[in-house]
Design a protein around this motif. Structure first.
Motif, PDB file in Angstrom:
ATOM      1  N   GLU A  42     -43.909 -67.943 -59.449  1.00  0.00           N
ATOM      2  CA  GLU A  42     -45.291 -68.380 -59.626  1.00  0.00           C
ATOM      3  C   GLU A  42     -45.969 -67.614 -60.757  1.00  0.00           C
ATOM      4  OE1 GLU A  42     -47.519 -68.085 -56.051  1.00  0.00           O
ATOM      5  OE2 GLU A  42     -46.401 -69.657 -55.014  1.00  0.00           O
ATOM      6  N   HIS A  46     -47.441 -69.159 -64.143  1.00  0.00           N
ATOM      7  CA  HIS A  46     -48.826 -68.901 -64.543  1.00  0.00           C
ATOM      8  C   HIS A  46     -48.884 -68.329 -65.962  1.00  0.00           C
ATOM      9  CE1 HIS A  46     -53.009 -68.132 -64.282  1.00  0.00           C
ATOM     10  NE2 HIS A  46     -52.933 -66.847 -64.004  1.00  0.00           N
ATOM     11  N   LEU A 139     -52.118 -62.954 -61.183  1.00  0.00           N
ATOM     12  CA  LEU A 139     -52.242 -64.034 -60.208  1.00  0.00           C
ATOM     13  C   LEU A 139     -53.511 -63.911 -59.375  1.00  0.00           C
ATOM     14  CD1 LEU A 139     -48.662 -64.645 -58.750  1.00  0.00           C
ATOM     15  CD2 LEU A 139     -50.058 -66.239 -60.070  1.00  0.00           C
ATOM     16  N   ARG A 174     -56.171 -66.305 -62.202  1.00  0.00           N
ATOM     17  CA  ARG A 174     -55.724 -67.600 -61.697  1.00  0.00           C
ATOM     18  C   ARG A 174     -56.813 -68.661 -61.754  1.00  0.00           C
ATOM     19  NH1 ARG A 174     -53.647 -67.652 -55.738  1.00  0.00           N
ATOM     20  NH2 ARG A 174     -51.894 -66.591 -56.689  1.00  0.00           N
ATOM     21  N   ARG A 177     -59.108 -69.827 -66.934  1.00  0.00           N
ATOM     22  CA  ARG A 177     -58.262 -69.570 -68.091  1.00  0.00           C
ATOM     23  C   ARG A 177     -59.012 -68.875 -69.228  1.00  0.00           C
ATOM     24  NH1 ARG A 177     -54.451 -74.988 -68.578  1.00  0.00           N
ATOM     25  NH2 ARG A 177     -53.371 -74.682 -66.609  1.00  0.00           N
ATOM     26  N   GLN A 321     -48.559 -74.567 -56.406  1.00  0.00           N
ATOM     27  CA  GLN A 321     -48.568 -74.627 -57.856  1.00  0.00           C
ATOM     28  C   GLN A 321     -47.890 -75.896 -58.336  1.00  0.00           C
ATOM     29  OE1 GLN A 321     -46.109 -71.155 -58.860  1.00  0.00           O
ATOM     30  NE2 GLN A 321     -44.482 -72.550 -59.313  1.00  0.00           N
ATOM     31  N   TRP A 335     -51.606 -76.299 -63.595  1.00  0.00           N
ATOM     32  CA  TRP A 335     -51.624 -75.301 -62.530  1.00  0.00           C
ATOM     33  C   TRP A 335     -52.527 -75.810 -61.411  1.00  0.00           C
ATOM     34  CZ3 TRP A 335     -49.395 -70.848 -61.079  1.00  0.00           C
ATOM     35  CH2 TRP A 335     -50.024 -70.120 -60.086  1.00  0.00           C
ATOM     36  N   ASP A 337     -54.215 -74.817 -58.011  1.00  0.00           N
ATOM     37  CA  ASP A 337     -54.552 -73.690 -57.154  1.00  0.00           C
ATOM     38  C   ASP A 337     -55.271 -74.197 -55.908  1.00  0.00           C
ATOM     39  OD1 ASP A 337     -55.046 -71.233 -56.116  1.00  0.00           O
ATOM     40  OD2 ASP A 337     -56.763 -70.818 -57.406  1.00  0.00           O
TER      41      ASP A 337
END
Length: 538
Positions: A42, A46, A139, A174, A177, A321, A335, A337
């Motif tokens: 993961e 990421h 993360l 996470r 961005r 994910q 991604w 979440d």
């Protein structure tokens, strides 16, 4: 001596872990849990998403060395990273930077850090008309103090290498961005303090005391040895509700282990704690030492009984994910979440006919979550009078989430919630048990119930080592491979969770019945005694 950013992170979380990383024997480490490999995947995924978002095409020293081994020659990585920086490449992924300190007594101390990405900037340095700043990708959803400390540590090394003085660093998390830019001025001194503390501990070669924290210790490779040490010492950290600060206070009044605590008067404990905390810690230690349950109040909270009862447990992945796991930094997969509740398990107990049956509502893809939610509702509506027992607030919160997500009518949700009974809440309000934590597995194991090893479908020594994190790994393997064996493992584990919940409810009923009989006996004895002392007695 080599001090890495990873070692400093371990030291900040647990000084004993850092000590054992240096001085511990490799053979004493436990095998890595499967869940950690999923977590690494993961994290890598990421990383790729953030790097693609930034439009970077970084050089990768590890790939240039043509090895994917976890333990690579760090000296070669350091040299290659420095070479790439000297060449002025635009970005470097997982390079290793190092700086040598000279201490008069200790000799050479090498500080090393592995920033996620080094990004070129137009600030002159000893390298040329450019320099580099780090982008660390985590993360986590929040900027934690430990992230800032490691960033300051990394930038300090970069400043020494490049002969400049910058405090710029970026973090990508996470949930967002966009880069988080942190003012690190205050964190440089804290980072130096951390380095000095860690170095002094390692140089002194005195192993720090154990402190067992179920959540923090669960994935540590040194856990088993620390746990056995704590057991033999009757360490205070094994008492539920204990904290490092509380241990410090107890040691100030001469309380150093569970036995001593169990023999301490409540008046002595109230010198350092409130009455409520003092009583909880004392009663919990007495329960552990005596191996007996202690009832907190004369009667348990009411627990319903019905001819049909349902026992409910959920398996979920809190970090769902995207499915693309490729190594192409430019792939555009999203991604995702969110939480996925992929298994809703129900154990139906039919007391009238002395029967029980387990039902699983399993989402074979994330998109099927809605389907299993409606299947679950349809099933429980067949038994409108059946109470639904579970163990933790998670089931309540999940039902609310799924009802909201899939637009379940509020009247139906309200009815469903009224049928839920959290045995964990009832247990915590009613008992002190001789257990080190109040997880379902620990409590049910104390009652004598054992989980099966899903891989063989039978009881074994390994069955007790399986947890919800393992199910997350198995579900991830199912999504990747399509091998239904992984789903079978999850179903077996979930069925045992439901069964363990049922065993706890039976015990609580039995205990309550026993206490009621004992109370009634005491009442009868008091009546006999009262009558015998009466002037009207015969």
């Amino acid at each position: 001596m080599l001090l890495t950013d990873e070692l400093l992170l371990h030291y900040r979380r647990c000084s004993r872990r850092a000590f054992l990383d240096i001085y511990g024997e490799e053979g004493q480490k436990s095998p890595e849990k499967d869940f950690l490999s999923k977590l690494r995947a993961e994290k890598e995924f990421h990383h790729q998403q953030i790097i693609a978002h930034y439009g970077l095409n970084p050089h990768q020293p590890r790939n240039m060395l043509k090895t994917q081994e976890v333990e690579v020659d760090k000296e070669k990585l350091i040299a290659l990273t420095k070479q790439l920086m000297s060449q002025g490449v635009e970005s470097i992924y997982k390079g290793v930077v190092a700086w040598n300190l000279i201490d008069g007594e200790a000799g050479k101390i090498t500080l090393t850090a592995t920033p996620t990405v080094l990004i070129k900037q137009n600030i002159p340095s000893e390298l040329g008309n450019w320099s580099y700043y780090p982008l660390n990708i985590h993360l986590g959803k929040n900027v934690k103090p430990e992230y800032k400390l490691l960033m300051a540590f990394t930038i300090d090394i970069l400043n020494q290498i490049q002969g400049i003085n910058i405090n710029r660093g970026e973090m990508a998390l996470r949930d967002n961005r966009k880069p988080h830019r942190i003012n690190l001025k205050v964190w440089f001194s804290r980072s130096q303090e951390l380095i000095n503390e860690c170095f002094q501990m390692l140089a002194g070669e005195n192993i720090p005391d154990v402190y067992i924290s179920r959540q923090k210790c669960s994935f540590c490779p040194w856990y088993e040895g620390c746990y056995q040490k704590a057991k033999s010492d009757q360490h205070l950290s094994l008492i539920p509700g204990m904290t490092p600060k509380r241990i410090e206070y107890l040691k100030q009044i001469g309380v150093n282990n569970m036995t001593t605590l169990s023999q301490t008067s409540i008046s002595d404990l109230t010198f350092v704690f409130t009455k409520g905390i003092a009583d909880r810690l004392l009663q919990q230690s007495i329960s552990l030492i005596s191996h007996q349950a202690i009832l907190k109040r004369p009667n348990l909270l009411p627990i319903p009984n019905n001819d049909i009862e349902l026992y409910f447990d959920i398996e979920a992945d809190g970090n769902l994910q995207g499915s693309t796991q490729g190594n192409n930094f430019n792939n555009n997969s999203m991604w995702c979440d969110r939480t996925l509740d992929y298994l809703l398990g129900i154990l139906l107990i039919d007391k009238k006919n002395n029967q029980q049956k387990y039902y699983s509502f399993l989402a074979k893809t994330p998109e099927e979550e809605k389907i299993i939610w409606h299947q679950f509702l349809e099933f429980i509506n067949q038994y409108p009078n059946a109470p639904i027992f579970h163990y933790s607030e998670y089931e309540i919160e999940t039902i609310k989430r799924l009802a909201y997500l899939y637009q379940t009518p509020s009247t139906q949700l309200k009815t469903l919630l009224s049928r839920l009974f959290d045995l964990h809440k009832i247990l915590m309000n009613s008992f002190y048990l001789p257990v080190e934590n109040y997880s379902l597995k620990t409590v049910a194991n104390w009652l004598g119930f054992r989980w099966r090893d899903p891989k063989i479908g039978k009881l074994s020594s390994n069955g007790g080592n399986v947890g919800g994190d393992q199910c997350v790994f198995w579900y991830d393997q199912w999504l990747k491979t399509g091998n239904s064996t992984w789903l079978e493992y999850i179903i077996i584990y979930n069925e045992d969770d439901c069964q363990g919940t049922y065993e706890l409810k039976k015990w609580m009923e039995k205990y309550n019945s026993f206490e009621e009989k004992k109370l009634q006996q005491n009442i009868n004895n008091c009546e006999v005694l009262s009558n015998s002392n009466s002037k009207y007695s015969i």
